[in-house]
Design an enzyme around this catalytic site. Structure first.
Site, mmCIF file in Angstrom:
data_model
loop_
_atom_site.group_PDB
_atom_site.id
_atom_site.type_symbol
_atom_site.label_atom_id
_atom_site.label_comp_id
_atom_site.label_asym_id
_atom_site.label_seq_id
_atom_site.Cartn_x
_atom_site.Cartn_y
_atom_site.Cartn_z
ATOM 1 N N VAL A 75 18.217 -29.393 51.100
ATOM 2 C CA VAL A 75 16.803 -29.664 50.799
ATOM 3 C C VAL A 75 16.579 -29.775 49.289
ATOM 4 O O VAL A 75 15.868 -30.663 48.826
ATOM 5 C CB VAL A 75 15.887 -28.557 51.384
ATOM 6 C CG1 VAL A 75 14.429 -28.865 51.051
ATOM 7 C CG2 VAL A 75 16.078 -28.426 52.890
ATOM 8 N N VAL B 230 20.483 -26.414 45.156
ATOM 9 C CA VAL B 230 20.371 -27.872 45.292
ATOM 10 C C VAL B 230 21.241 -28.353 46.449
ATOM 11 O O VAL B 230 22.098 -29.208 46.307
ATOM 12 C CB VAL B 230 20.694 -28.625 43.978
ATOM 13 C CG1 VAL B 230 19.549 -28.476 43.010
ATOM 14 C CG2 VAL B 230 21.998 -28.145 43.342
ATOM 15 N N GLY B 231 20.994 -27.775 47.622
ATOM 16 C CA GLY B 231 21.726 -28.150 48.829
ATOM 17 C C GLY B 231 20.990 -29.200 49.628
ATOM 18 O O GLY B 231 20.395 -30.135 49.069
ATOM 19 N N LYS C 45 14.986 -18.081 66.724
ATOM 20 C CA LYS C 45 15.993 -18.444 65.726
ATOM 21 C C LYS C 45 17.323 -17.842 66.143
ATOM 22 O O LYS C 45 17.365 -16.765 66.721
ATOM 23 C CB LYS C 45 15.604 -17.857 64.367
ATOM 24 C CG LYS C 45 16.315 -18.477 63.199
ATOM 25 C CD LYS C 45 15.542 -19.631 62.642
ATOM 26 C CE LYS C 45 16.204 -20.231 61.429
ATOM 27 N NZ LYS C 45 15.302 -21.130 60.719
HETATM 28 N N1 PHE Z 1 15.998 -24.946 60.398
HETATM 29 C C1 PHE Z 1 14.902 -25.730 59.927
HETATM 30 C C2 PHE Z 1 13.654 -24.837 59.822
HETATM 31 O O1 PHE Z 1 13.747 -23.636 59.742
HETATM 32 C C3 PHE Z 1 14.703 -26.962 60.777
HETATM 33 C C4 PHE Z 1 14.570 -26.726 62.243
HETATM 34 C C5 PHE Z 1 13.340 -26.438 62.780
HETATM 35 C C6 PHE Z 1 15.628 -26.815 63.102
HETATM 36 C C7 PHE Z 1 13.172 -26.271 64.139
HETATM 37 C C8 PHE Z 1 15.455 -26.624 64.465
HETATM 38 C C9 PHE Z 1 14.234 -26.354 64.978
HETATM 39 O O2 PHE Z 1 12.549 -25.292 59.752
#
Ligand code: PHE
Length: 361
Positions: A190, A187-188, A84
């Site tokens: 998602v 309420v963004g 991440k």
């Molecule tokens: N950010 C979102 C998540 O945490 C979607 C995502 C997943 C984006 C994987 C990129 C890679 O699930």
């Protein structure tokens, strides 16, 4: 709650693979790429952009989110590892500053040669991803031929919706949402599509958002009720759906909750793993976040594998409801919290990947 930990101590004691850290001088942003695990594949995860109290808070968030991605990919049985990125901005940026930051961040990703691949997350947009894709191919959910950048929000919302129904069925004996009260916090990207799906089923919706106008506008449109964002932990409801920041389930909030089910899209909803046991002891059924919210990741991964048809993607994402039902049933049978049951599945997958990895070496 700001952490009092030393950033270097966080780097030293983490059980992940490592952290790539760079300070972006022009904007005063810390760029953090946390790589947690690569047993199932190369690390991939979204990029979050947010203001944090201090570097340590941003680092800790990145590390916890990266670990969450390891679990998410393993739960989906997809060949990606946990990672991440966090862009810890000092304050909201002007458009030109933001573009410069994204370009330099893209350069850093490019220099990693595919060790980390990314997509959108809280605070970043499909447009930001298109900008990164102009510099390097390591963007998921971006169609390089059509130059189309996907918004994973509706896919994530669909997975949460199916998970919520599975949890309601487990808690109340049937999954009919007509007349059930669901409180959505945030309420963004998602929370909004989730509200639409639930409204169509006749659920009674309570909508909270730090942006009160946003909650008010959507409530008026859907015939729902906008509620005070500071009151969410005390409002009686059947389902509490955290769809904003993490850590809202903690020692302070759990005793106050007046719901039977927690099912939402936020990453890292529990402040600590112990909070899963706290919920369990209170008889509140918790749909593990990294399973409930895995629809976006699933859709993005399937796109990477060449599946772009929206209907087919939605159908696959809807299958998350069955996975959730299995996890909740396993937890029920074994008398453990759903988090523990989900974690066991994940550990089985990771251990299997590790042993086949060792055989091939
Ligand atoms: N950010 C979102 C998540 O945490 C979607 C995502 C997943 C984006 C994987 C990129 C890679 O699930």
């Amino acid at each position: 709650m700001p952490t009092d930990r030393d950033p270097l101590a966080l780097l030293e004691t983490w059980d992940g693979l490592g952290v790539v850290l760079r300070h972006d001088q022009p904007t005063g942003t810390w760029i953090i790429i946390a790589l947690h695990d690569d047993r199932l594949g190369r690390p991939a995860g979204g990029t979050r952009m947010k203001v944090y109290p201090a570097l340590a808070d941003a680092l800790e968030d990145a590390q916890r989110l990266a670990e969450g991605m390891t679990h998410k990919w393993a739960g989906l049985d997809l060949p990606f590892g946990g990672g991440k990125a966090v862009l810890a901005i000092p304050r909201p940026l002007e458009a030109a500053e933001r573009a410069g930051l994204i370009d330099r961040y893209a350069g850093l990703i490019a220099s990693l040669n595919g060790t980390f691949r990314t997509g959108p997350d809280l605070g970043t947009t499909p447009e930001d991803m298109a900008r990164i894709a102009a510099h390097c191919p390591h963007v998921l959910g971006y169609d390089f031929e059509r130059r189309y950048s996907v918004d994973p929000g509706p896919y994530t919302a669909r997975g949460v919706y199916e998970s919520l129904k599975a949890a309601v069925a487990a808690a109340f004996g049937d999954d009919d949402l007509a007349g059930r009260t669901v409180l959505i916090q945030g309420v963004g990207d998602v929370g909004e599509p989730l509200a639409r799906l639930l409204a169509a089923d006749g659920a009674r919706l309570l909508l909270a958002d730090v942006d009160r106008r946003r909650a008010g506008g959507l409530a008026a449109e859907l015939g729902a009720e906008a509620v005070d964002p500071d009151a969410v932990y005390d409002l009686p409801c059947d389902v509490y759906a955290p769809c904003a920041v993490g850590g809202t389930l903690n020692a302070g909030t759990i005793p106050r909750l007046a719901c039977r089910v927690v099912a939402g899209s936020a990453n890292n909803q529990l402040a600590t793993a112990e909070d899963a046991e706290r919920l369990h002891r209170r008889g509140i059924l918790y749909a593990p976040d990294y399973v409930a919210n895995s629809g976006g990741a699933m859709a993005i991964a399937l796109m990477q594998q060449g599946l772009w048809d929206e209907e087919a993607l939605m159908a696959r994402v809807a299958g998350i409801g069955r996975v959730m039902a299995e996890i909740l049933a396993e937890a029920q049978e074994q008398g453990v919290s759903p988090l523990r049951a989900a974690r066991r599945r994940v550990e089985r997958r990771l251990a299997a990947a590790q042993s086949s990895d060792m055989r091939s070496k």
